[in-house]
Every structure is written in structure tokens, then in C-alpha cells.
Write a protein that holds these residues in place. Structure first.
Motif, PDB file in Angstrom:
ATOM      1  N   LEU A 177     -17.705   6.449   3.036  1.00 14.53           N
ATOM      2  CA  LEU A 177     -16.393   6.442   2.396  1.00 14.53           C
ATOM      3  C   LEU A 177     -15.762   5.055   2.434  1.00 14.53           C
ATOM      4  CD1 LEU A 177     -14.954   9.719   3.958  1.00 14.53           C
ATOM      5  CD2 LEU A 177     -15.784   9.414   1.610  1.00 14.53           C
ATOM      6  N   VAL A 178     -15.250   4.630   1.273  1.00 11.73           N
ATOM      7  CA  VAL A 178     -14.440   3.411   1.221  1.00 11.73           C
ATOM      8  C   VAL A 178     -13.007   3.748   0.805  1.00 11.73           C
ATOM      9  CG1 VAL A 178     -16.376   1.851   0.839  1.00 11.73           C
ATOM     10  CG2 VAL A 178     -15.165   2.815  -1.132  1.00 11.73           C
ATOM     11  N   GLY A 179     -12.784   5.006   0.417  1.00 14.36           N
ATOM     12  CA  GLY A 179     -11.437   5.435   0.080  1.00 14.36           C
ATOM     13  C   GLY A 179     -11.381   6.934  -0.134  1.00 14.36           C
ATOM     14  N   VAL A 226      -1.195  10.235  -0.803  1.00 13.22           N
ATOM     15  CA  VAL A 226      -1.608   9.082  -0.017  1.00 13.22           C
ATOM     16  C   VAL A 226      -3.025   8.694  -0.422  1.00 13.22           C
ATOM     17  CG1 VAL A 226      -2.185   8.241   2.305  1.00 13.22           C
ATOM     18  CG2 VAL A 226      -0.123   9.588   1.952  1.00 13.22           C
ATOM     19  N   VAL A 227      -3.219   7.392  -0.622  1.00  3.38           N
ATOM     20  CA  VAL A 227      -4.546   6.805  -0.813  1.00  3.38           C
ATOM     21  C   VAL A 227      -4.858   6.025   0.456  1.00  3.38           C
ATOM     22  CG1 VAL A 227      -5.911   5.125  -2.118  1.00  3.38           C
ATOM     23  CG2 VAL A 227      -4.313   6.626  -3.318  1.00  3.38           C
ATOM     24  N   LEU A 228      -5.998   6.321   1.054  1.00  2.04           N
ATOM     25  CA  LEU A 228      -6.466   5.591   2.232  1.00  2.04           C
ATOM     26  C   LEU A 228      -7.653   4.735   1.817  1.00  2.04           C
ATOM     27  CD1 LEU A 228      -6.482   8.435   4.897  1.00  2.04           C
ATOM     28  CD2 LEU A 228      -4.895   6.531   4.775  1.00  2.04           C
ATOM     29  N   LEU A 229      -7.544   3.430   2.046  1.00  7.56           N
ATOM     30  CA  LEU A 229      -8.600   2.482   1.699  1.00  7.56           C
ATOM     31  C   LEU A 229      -9.246   1.933   2.957  1.00  7.56           C
ATOM     32  CD1 LEU A 229      -6.712   0.389  -1.008  1.00  7.56           C
ATOM     33  CD2 LEU A 229      -8.393   2.216  -1.392  1.00  7.56           C
ATOM     34  N   SER A 230     -10.535   1.680   2.884  1.00 11.15           N
ATOM     35  CA  SER A 230     -11.264   1.093   3.990  1.00 11.15           C
ATOM     36  C   SER A 230     -10.831  -0.354   4.204  1.00 11.15           C
ATOM     37  CB  SER A 230     -12.762   1.138   3.694  1.00 11.15           C
ATOM     38  OG  SER A 230     -13.498   0.552   4.738  1.00 11.15           O
ATOM     39  N   ASP A 231     -10.747  -0.750   5.469  1.00  7.84           N
ATOM     40  CA  ASP A 231     -10.498  -2.156   5.798  1.00  7.84           C
ATOM     41  C   ASP A 231     -11.616  -3.013   5.229  1.00  7.84           C
ATOM     42  OD1 ASP A 231      -8.297  -1.502   7.392  1.00  7.84           O
ATOM     43  OD2 ASP A 231      -9.509  -1.337   9.204  1.00  7.84           O
ATOM     44  N   GLY A 232     -11.289  -4.225   4.858  1.00  6.80           N
ATOM     45  CA  GLY A 232     -12.319  -5.195   4.497  1.00  6.80           C
ATOM     46  C   GLY A 232     -12.817  -5.153   3.067  1.00  6.80           C
ATOM     47  N   LEU A 233     -12.218  -4.355   2.205  1.00  8.63           N
ATOM     48  CA  LEU A 233     -12.633  -4.373   0.801  1.00  8.63           C
ATOM     49  C   LEU A 233     -12.079  -5.612   0.113  1.00  8.63           C
ATOM     50  CD1 LEU A 233     -11.971  -0.660  -0.276  1.00  8.63           C
ATOM     51  CD2 LEU A 233     -14.167  -1.707   0.299  1.00  8.63           C
ATOM     52  N   ALA A 235     -10.249  -7.538  -2.982  1.00  2.14           N
ATOM     53  CA  ALA A 235      -9.067  -7.109  -3.745  1.00  2.14           C
ATOM     54  C   ALA A 235      -9.467  -6.290  -4.970  1.00  2.14           C
ATOM     55  CB  ALA A 235      -8.229  -8.312  -4.146  1.00  2.14           C
ATOM     56  N   TRP A 236     -10.492  -6.717  -5.713  1.00  2.00           N
ATOM     57  CA  TRP A 236     -10.898  -5.971  -6.913  1.00  2.00           C
ATOM     58  C   TRP A 236     -11.393  -4.583  -6.531  1.00  2.00           C
ATOM     59  CZ3 TRP A 236     -15.620  -3.826  -7.915  1.00  2.00           C
ATOM     60  CH2 TRP A 236     -16.721  -4.290  -7.182  1.00  2.00           C
ATOM     61  N   GLN A 237     -12.048  -4.467  -5.366  1.00  2.00           N
ATOM     62  CA  GLN A 237     -12.530  -3.168  -4.925  1.00  2.00           C
ATOM     63  C   GLN A 237     -11.359  -2.252  -4.549  1.00  2.00           C
ATOM     64  OE1 GLN A 237     -15.108  -4.751  -1.837  1.00  2.00           O
ATOM     65  NE2 GLN A 237     -16.920  -4.038  -2.960  1.00  2.00           N
ATOM     66  N   GLU A 238     -10.354  -2.790  -3.863  1.00  2.00           N
ATOM     67  CA  GLU A 238      -9.175  -1.994  -3.513  1.00  2.00           C
ATOM     68  C   GLU A 238      -8.498  -1.449  -4.768  1.00  2.00           C
ATOM     69  OE1 GLU A 238      -7.654  -4.142   0.589  1.00  2.00           O
ATOM     70  OE2 GLU A 238      -6.771  -4.756  -1.310  1.00  2.00           O
ATOM     71  N   LEU A 239      -8.354  -2.301  -5.774  1.00  2.00           N
ATOM     72  CA  LEU A 239      -7.701  -1.869  -7.012  1.00  2.00           C
ATOM     73  C   LEU A 239      -8.542  -0.832  -7.742  1.00  2.00           C
ATOM     74  CD1 LEU A 239      -6.393  -5.348  -8.172  1.00  2.00           C
ATOM     75  CD2 LEU A 239      -5.036  -3.472  -7.232  1.00  2.00           C
ATOM     76  N   ASN A 240      -9.844  -1.064  -7.819  1.00  2.00           N
ATOM     77  CA  ASN A 240     -10.744  -0.136  -8.492  1.00  2.00           C
ATOM     78  C   ASN A 240     -10.758   1.221  -7.810  1.00  2.00           C
ATOM     79  OD1 ASN A 240     -13.820   0.911  -8.713  1.00  2.00           O
ATOM     80  ND2 ASN A 240     -13.220  -0.132 -10.588  1.00  2.00           N
ATOM     81  N   VAL A 241     -10.894   1.225  -6.493  1.00  2.00           N
ATOM     82  CA  VAL A 241     -10.937   2.473  -5.734  1.00  2.00           C
ATOM     83  C   VAL A 241      -9.615   3.219  -5.893  1.00  2.00           C
ATOM     84  CG1 VAL A 241     -11.094   3.467  -3.405  1.00  2.00           C
ATOM     85  CG2 VAL A 241     -12.677   1.652  -4.109  1.00  2.00           C
ATOM     86  N   THR A 242      -8.498   2.512  -5.763  1.00  2.58           N
ATOM     87  CA  THR A 242      -7.188   3.145  -5.902  1.00  2.58           C
ATOM     88  C   THR A 242      -7.036   3.787  -7.277  1.00  2.58           C
ATOM     89  OG1 THR A 242      -6.194   1.609  -4.326  1.00  2.58           O
ATOM     90  CG2 THR A 242      -4.687   2.769  -5.795  1.00  2.58           C
ATOM     91  N   MET A 270      -2.519   3.146   1.946  1.00  2.09           N
ATOM     92  CA  MET A 270      -2.682   2.789   3.354  1.00  2.09           C
ATOM     93  C   MET A 270      -4.103   2.285   3.589  1.00  2.09           C
ATOM     94  SD  MET A 270      -0.692   6.064   5.006  1.00  2.09           S
ATOM     95  CE  MET A 270      -0.019   5.206   6.431  1.00  2.09           C
ATOM     96  N   THR A 271      -4.330   1.684   4.746  1.00  2.00           N
ATOM     97  CA  THR A 271      -5.668   1.235   5.100  1.00  2.00           C
ATOM     98  C   THR A 271      -6.083   1.879   6.421  1.00  2.00           C
ATOM     99  OG1 THR A 271      -4.813  -0.753   6.181  1.00  2.00           O
ATOM    100  CG2 THR A 271      -5.512  -0.973   3.890  1.00  2.00           C
ATOM    101  N   ALA A 272      -7.393   1.989   6.584  1.00  2.00           N
ATOM    102  CA  ALA A 272      -7.952   2.613   7.780  1.00  2.00           C
ATOM    103  C   ALA A 272      -9.369   2.086   7.979  1.00  2.00           C
ATOM    104  CB  ALA A 272      -7.984   4.129   7.601  1.00  2.00           C
ATOM    105  N   ASP A 273      -9.870   2.215   9.190  1.00  5.48           N
ATOM    106  CA  ASP A 273     -11.264   1.859   9.414  1.00  5.48           C
ATOM    107  C   ASP A 273     -12.150   3.029   8.973  1.00  5.48           C
ATOM    108  OD1 ASP A 273     -11.290   3.750  11.531  1.00  5.48           O
ATOM    109  OD2 ASP A 273     -10.965   2.197  13.042  1.00  5.48           O
TER     110      ASP A 273
END
Length: 142
Positions: free
Chosen positions: A119-121, A14-21, A23-30, A68-71
Motif C-alpha cells: 500500500l502507498v495510499g 481521509v486520504v492516507l499517503l505513504s511517507d516518502g512518495l 510529489a507527482w506520486q502523492e498527487l496521482n494517488v490522491t 494525511m501521511t503514515a508509514d
């Protein structure tokens, strides 16, 4: 493969990403977090791919990755839950968006106490039930 013939894995990723990133940040972090998972055990990566013409492609993870996403608070809680359960964790902090290479990334993380990590992810791989408990409260990324 889905359905009754799909393999059921003993572990879950599971990858947990911070809300509000962005799109490029979500992809990079993942991408960064999954690279940490992929290198954590030799049995996670399958065989190289080949197409019908015989062209070779790099191998990939053998099992699905749930994103997934989380605060921010749930990200910290999930990291703490993983540590308490002995589940290895990959982390990505906000400071890493400003670094340019692995040594700088590691230096940025090592400069901050665990409780103060921005943490952002995070990514975890472990027994299914443990990972489900770690990610409890997060929602599937849409």
C-alpha cells in the motif's frame, strides 16, 4: 467555509499517503483514491458550478477531504481498522504506478493477498468517529 456557519458533516473523508512518495506520486494517488470515494455514494457530489458569466464546471465533492501521511505499517493497520469497522476503503498499491488503465490496475491488486498488498495510499469515508480511529497515528500532510 469555516467558522460557526460551516456545515458539520456526519461523515469524514481521509486520504492516507505513504511517507516518502514523490510529489507527482502523492498527487496521482490522491486523485485516484478520491475518485473512488466520489463514486461510492450518490449524495457525495454536489451540483455543477457556474461562474458569473454562466460558464459551467463539473461538480465536486460536497465535503472536505483530509490528506494525511503514515508509514507503511500504519497504512496496513488503517486498512485493517477500516475493514473491522465495515468502512469501505479505496486502495492504491505501488504496482499501480506501472499500469496504464483500469483493468490492469484491478488485475494488479487482485493478484496480491490482502496481507501482502504494498500500500502507498488508502482513502476512507465513514462516520467521523470511526474514520478518526482508523487514521489514528497518521499526521496531517504538509
Amino acid at each position: 467555509m469555516t467558522g460557526p456557519d460551516a456545515p458539520r458533516f456526519d461523515t469524514k473523508i481521509v486520504v492516507l499517503l505513504s511517507d516518502g512518495l514523490a510529489a507527482w506520486q502523492e498527487l496521482n494517488v490522491t486523485a485516484f483514491l478520491v475518485s473512488g470515494v466520489a463514486t461510492s455514494a450518490p449524495d457525495l457530489v454536489g451540483e455543477p458550478y457556474r461562474d458569473a458569466d454562466g460558464a459551467r464546471y463539473l461538480p465536486m465533492l460536497r465535503q472536505p477531504v483530509v490528506v494525511m501521511t503514515a508509514d507503511r505499517e500504519l497504512l496496513r493497520t488503517a486498512r485493517d481498522r477500516a475493514e473491522a469497522r465495515g468502512v469501505d476503503t479505496a486502495v492504491y498499491t505501488r504496482e499501480l504506478f506501472a499500469t496504464g488503465h483500469d483493468a490492469a490496475n484491478r488485475a494488479a491488486v487482485s493478484a496480491v493477498a490482502t496481507a501482502d498488498l504494498d500500500l502507498v495510499g488508502i482513502a476512507v469515508r465513514g462516520p467521523r468517529n470511526a474514520v478518526d480511529r482508523i487514521a489514528k497515528g497518521a499526521r496531517l500532510h504538509d
